[in-house]
Design a protein around this motif. Structure first.
Motif, PDB file in Angstrom:
ATOM      1  N   GLY A 108       0.804  -1.207   0.000  1.00  0.00           N
ATOM      2  CA  GLY A 108       0.000   0.000   0.000  1.00  0.00           C
ATOM      3  C   GLY A 108       0.839   1.259   0.000  1.00  0.00           C
ATOM      4  O   GLY A 108       1.950   1.299   0.496  1.00  0.00           O
ATOM      5  N   ALA A 109       0.284   2.275  -0.618  1.00  0.00           N
ATOM      6  CA  ALA A 109       0.940   3.572  -0.667  1.00  0.00           C
ATOM      7  C   ALA A 109       0.689   4.322   0.641  1.00  0.00           C
ATOM      8  O   ALA A 109      -0.277   4.063   1.344  1.00  0.00           O
ATOM      9  N   THR A 110       1.568   5.261   0.938  1.00  0.00           N
ATOM     10  CA  THR A 110       1.391   6.113   2.109  1.00  0.00           C
ATOM     11  C   THR A 110       0.666   7.378   1.686  1.00  0.00           C
ATOM     12  O   THR A 110       0.963   7.960   0.658  1.00  0.00           O
ATOM     13  N   LEU A 146       9.641  22.213   6.893  1.00  0.00           N
ATOM     14  CA  LEU A 146       9.957  21.346   8.025  1.00  0.00           C
ATOM     15  C   LEU A 146       9.112  20.066   7.969  1.00  0.00           C
ATOM     16  O   LEU A 146       9.626  18.961   8.164  1.00  0.00           O
ATOM     17  N   TRP A 147       7.827  20.228   7.688  1.00  0.00           N
ATOM     18  CA  TRP A 147       6.951  19.064   7.573  1.00  0.00           C
ATOM     19  C   TRP A 147       7.471  18.109   6.495  1.00  0.00           C
ATOM     20  O   TRP A 147       7.592  16.907   6.721  1.00  0.00           O
ATOM     21  N   ALA A 148       7.766  18.631   5.295  1.00  0.00           N
ATOM     22  CA  ALA A 148       8.216  17.796   4.173  1.00  0.00           C
ATOM     23  C   ALA A 148       9.548  17.113   4.477  1.00  0.00           C
ATOM     24  O   ALA A 148       9.770  15.969   4.075  1.00  0.00           O
ATOM     25  N   ASN A 149      10.427  17.801   5.186  1.00  0.00           N
ATOM     26  CA  ASN A 149      11.728  17.215   5.526  1.00  0.00           C
ATOM     27  C   ASN A 149      11.615  16.055   6.498  1.00  0.00           C
ATOM     28  O   ASN A 149      12.542  15.265   6.629  1.00  0.00           O
ATOM     29  N   ASN A 150      10.493  15.937   7.180  1.00  0.00           N
ATOM     30  CA  ASN A 150      10.263  14.834   8.113  1.00  0.00           C
ATOM     31  C   ASN A 150       9.467  13.697   7.489  1.00  0.00           C
ATOM     32  O   ASN A 150       8.995  12.818   8.204  1.00  0.00           O
ATOM     33  N   GLN A 151       9.280  13.734   6.189  1.00  0.00           N
ATOM     34  CA  GLN A 151       8.546  12.706   5.451  1.00  0.00           C
ATOM     35  C   GLN A 151       9.493  12.039   4.451  1.00  0.00           C
ATOM     36  O   GLN A 151      10.443  12.663   3.992  1.00  0.00           O
ATOM     37  N   THR A 152       9.196  10.811   4.097  1.00  0.00           N
ATOM     38  CA  THR A 152       9.893  10.148   2.999  1.00  0.00           C
ATOM     39  C   THR A 152       8.834   9.757   1.985  1.00  0.00           C
ATOM     40  O   THR A 152       7.912   9.003   2.303  1.00  0.00           O
ATOM     41  N   PHE A 153       8.962  10.289   0.792  1.00  0.00           N
ATOM     42  CA  PHE A 153       7.983  10.078  -0.269  1.00  0.00           C
ATOM     43  C   PHE A 153       8.532   9.093  -1.288  1.00  0.00           C
ATOM     44  O   PHE A 153       9.682   9.211  -1.704  1.00  0.00           O
ATOM     45  N   TYR A 154       7.691   8.144  -1.695  1.00  0.00           N
ATOM     46  CA  TYR A 154       8.059   7.172  -2.716  1.00  0.00           C
ATOM     47  C   TYR A 154       7.042   7.219  -3.859  1.00  0.00           C
ATOM     48  O   TYR A 154       5.887   7.605  -3.653  1.00  0.00           O
ATOM     49  N   VAL A 155       7.483   6.799  -5.033  1.00  0.00           N
ATOM     50  CA  VAL A 155       6.580   6.706  -6.176  1.00  0.00           C
ATOM     51  C   VAL A 155       5.382   5.849  -5.765  1.00  0.00           C
ATOM     52  O   VAL A 155       5.548   4.785  -5.165  1.00  0.00           O
ATOM     53  N   GLY A 156       4.200   6.326  -6.076  1.00  0.00           N
ATOM     54  CA  GLY A 156       2.971   5.621  -5.719  1.00  0.00           C
ATOM     55  C   GLY A 156       2.315   6.137  -4.459  1.00  0.00           C
ATOM     56  O   GLY A 156       1.163   5.804  -4.173  1.00  0.00           O
ATOM     57  N   ASP A 157       3.030   6.950  -3.678  1.00  0.00           N
ATOM     58  CA  ASP A 157       2.430   7.561  -2.492  1.00  0.00           C
ATOM     59  C   ASP A 157       1.448   8.648  -2.911  1.00  0.00           C
ATOM     60  O   ASP A 157       1.438   9.104  -4.050  1.00  0.00           O
ATOM     61  N   LEU A 158       0.648   9.083  -1.957  1.00  0.00           N
ATOM     62  CA  LEU A 158      -0.282  10.180  -2.168  1.00  0.00           C
ATOM     63  C   LEU A 158       0.125  11.350  -1.299  1.00  0.00           C
ATOM     64  O   LEU A 158       0.635  11.160  -0.189  1.00  0.00           O
ATOM     65  N   LYS A 180       3.120  26.849   0.703  1.00  0.00           N
ATOM     66  CA  LYS A 180       3.854  26.240  -0.396  1.00  0.00           C
ATOM     67  C   LYS A 180       4.656  25.082   0.168  1.00  0.00           C
ATOM     68  O   LYS A 180       5.159  25.156   1.292  1.00  0.00           O
ATOM     69  N   VAL A 181       4.727  24.020  -0.601  1.00  0.00           N
ATOM     70  CA  VAL A 181       5.467  22.849  -0.143  1.00  0.00           C
ATOM     71  C   VAL A 181       6.127  22.191  -1.346  1.00  0.00           C
ATOM     72  O   VAL A 181       5.555  22.114  -2.431  1.00  0.00           O
ATOM     73  N   SER A 182       7.347  21.746  -1.129  1.00  0.00           N
ATOM     74  CA  SER A 182       8.124  21.041  -2.138  1.00  0.00           C
ATOM     75  C   SER A 182       8.489  19.679  -1.560  1.00  0.00           C
ATOM     76  O   SER A 182       8.962  19.598  -0.427  1.00  0.00           O
ATOM     77  N   VAL A 183       8.242  18.627  -2.341  1.00  0.00           N
ATOM     78  CA  VAL A 183       8.549  17.273  -1.859  1.00  0.00           C
ATOM     79  C   VAL A 183       9.387  16.528  -2.890  1.00  0.00           C
ATOM     80  O   VAL A 183       9.164  16.661  -4.090  1.00  0.00           O
ATOM     81  N   LEU A 184      10.346  15.780  -2.401  1.00  0.00           N
ATOM     82  CA  LEU A 184      11.199  14.951  -3.252  1.00  0.00           C
ATOM     83  C   LEU A 184      10.689  13.522  -3.182  1.00  0.00           C
ATOM     84  O   LEU A 184      10.642  12.916  -2.111  1.00  0.00           O
ATOM     85  N   VAL A 185      10.302  12.985  -4.341  1.00  0.00           N
ATOM     86  CA  VAL A 185       9.768  11.627  -4.415  1.00  0.00           C
ATOM     87  C   VAL A 185      10.864  10.695  -4.916  1.00  0.00           C
ATOM     88  O   VAL A 185      11.468  10.940  -5.967  1.00  0.00           O
ATOM     89  N   HIS A 186      11.104   9.648  -4.147  1.00  0.00           N
ATOM     90  CA  HIS A 186      12.152   8.666  -4.456  1.00  0.00           C
ATOM     91  C   HIS A 186      11.556   7.475  -5.204  1.00  0.00           C
ATOM     92  O   HIS A 186      10.392   7.141  -5.000  1.00  0.00           O
ATOM     93  N   PRO A 187      12.376   6.805  -6.022  1.00  0.00           N
ATOM     94  CA  PRO A 187      11.898   5.560  -6.632  1.00  0.00           C
ATOM     95  C   PRO A 187      11.661   4.515  -5.543  1.00  0.00           C
ATOM     96  O   PRO A 187      12.263   4.589  -4.465  1.00  0.00           O
ATOM     97  N   LEU A 188      10.806   3.561  -5.835  1.00  0.00           N
ATOM     98  CA  LEU A 188      10.576   2.483  -4.871  1.00  0.00           C
ATOM     99  C   LEU A 188      11.865   1.709  -4.662  1.00  0.00           C
ATOM    100  O   LEU A 188      12.593   1.460  -5.616  1.00  0.00           O
TER     101      LEU A 188
END
Length: 175
Positions: free
Chosen positions: A29-31, A49-61, A121-129
């Motif tokens: 499941g996606a996060t 700060l919020w985004a820096n405390n998250q880890t985003f992967y392809v397929g997340d929402l 405004k928020v910028s997020v870096l999405v990593h490959p699975l």
């Protein structure tokens, strides 16, 4: 339970297949990352700060929660993000409860035009699975030790496919 028609048998097999497929997809499941967590999408919040405390992967929402008639969310390019403009906007959401699929490994930029200068405004870096462990990498090592050491669970979706196939096979006994 006795079914007399072949249509009933087909329906039962289809139902069992759907259940097996659903149990497989829940393992991977996606996060859903709710922007701002319980504070939502509002002015005066440090979304960096919020985004820096998250880890985003392809397929997340990524989800934006806000007052529908007051705010919205736009996906923009880096220049528009830096300048709080919409010239290169590629997406616009305004439902108040927006779910956006992060389907590529890249940096995404989101702004609210009427709140951007107040921090919306928020910028997020999405990593490959991450790649699943290979057989060569795990040979000679106990998988339970490796899992415990890394702190990551190893999922086995093939198990659920086998169970689903078994259930479909058993369905012929029930009819």
């Amino acid at each position: 339970m006795k079914m007399s028609s072949s249509g009933g048998l087909s329906f039962l097999r289809l139902l069992l297949f759907i259940c097996a497929a659903a149990s497989t997809t829940t393992l991977v499941g996606a996060t859903d990352h709710i922007v701002g967590a319980n504070r939502g999408w509002n002015p005066g919040i440090n979304y960096t700060l919020w985004a820096n405390n998250q880890t985003f992967y392809v397929g997340d929402l990524i989800s934006f929660r806000y007052q529908k008639n007051q705010y919205n969310a736009f996906e923009v390019n880096e220049t528009d993000y830096d300048n709080c403009t919409l010239y290169g906007a590629v997406g616009n959401w305004s439902s108040g409860k927006d779910f956006i699929l992060l389907d590529k490994a890249k940096r995404y930029y989101f702004i609210c035009p009427n709140g951007c200068f107040n921090g919306m405004k928020v910028s997020v870096l999405v990593h490959p699975l991450p790649s699943p462990p290979t057989a060569a990498a795990s040979s000679g090592h106990s998988s339970s030790n490796k899992t415990a050491a890394s702190g990551q669970a190893v999922s086995r979706p093939g198990f659920f496919i086998i169970i689903g196939a078994l259930l479909v096979s058993l369905s012929s006994i029930w009819v």
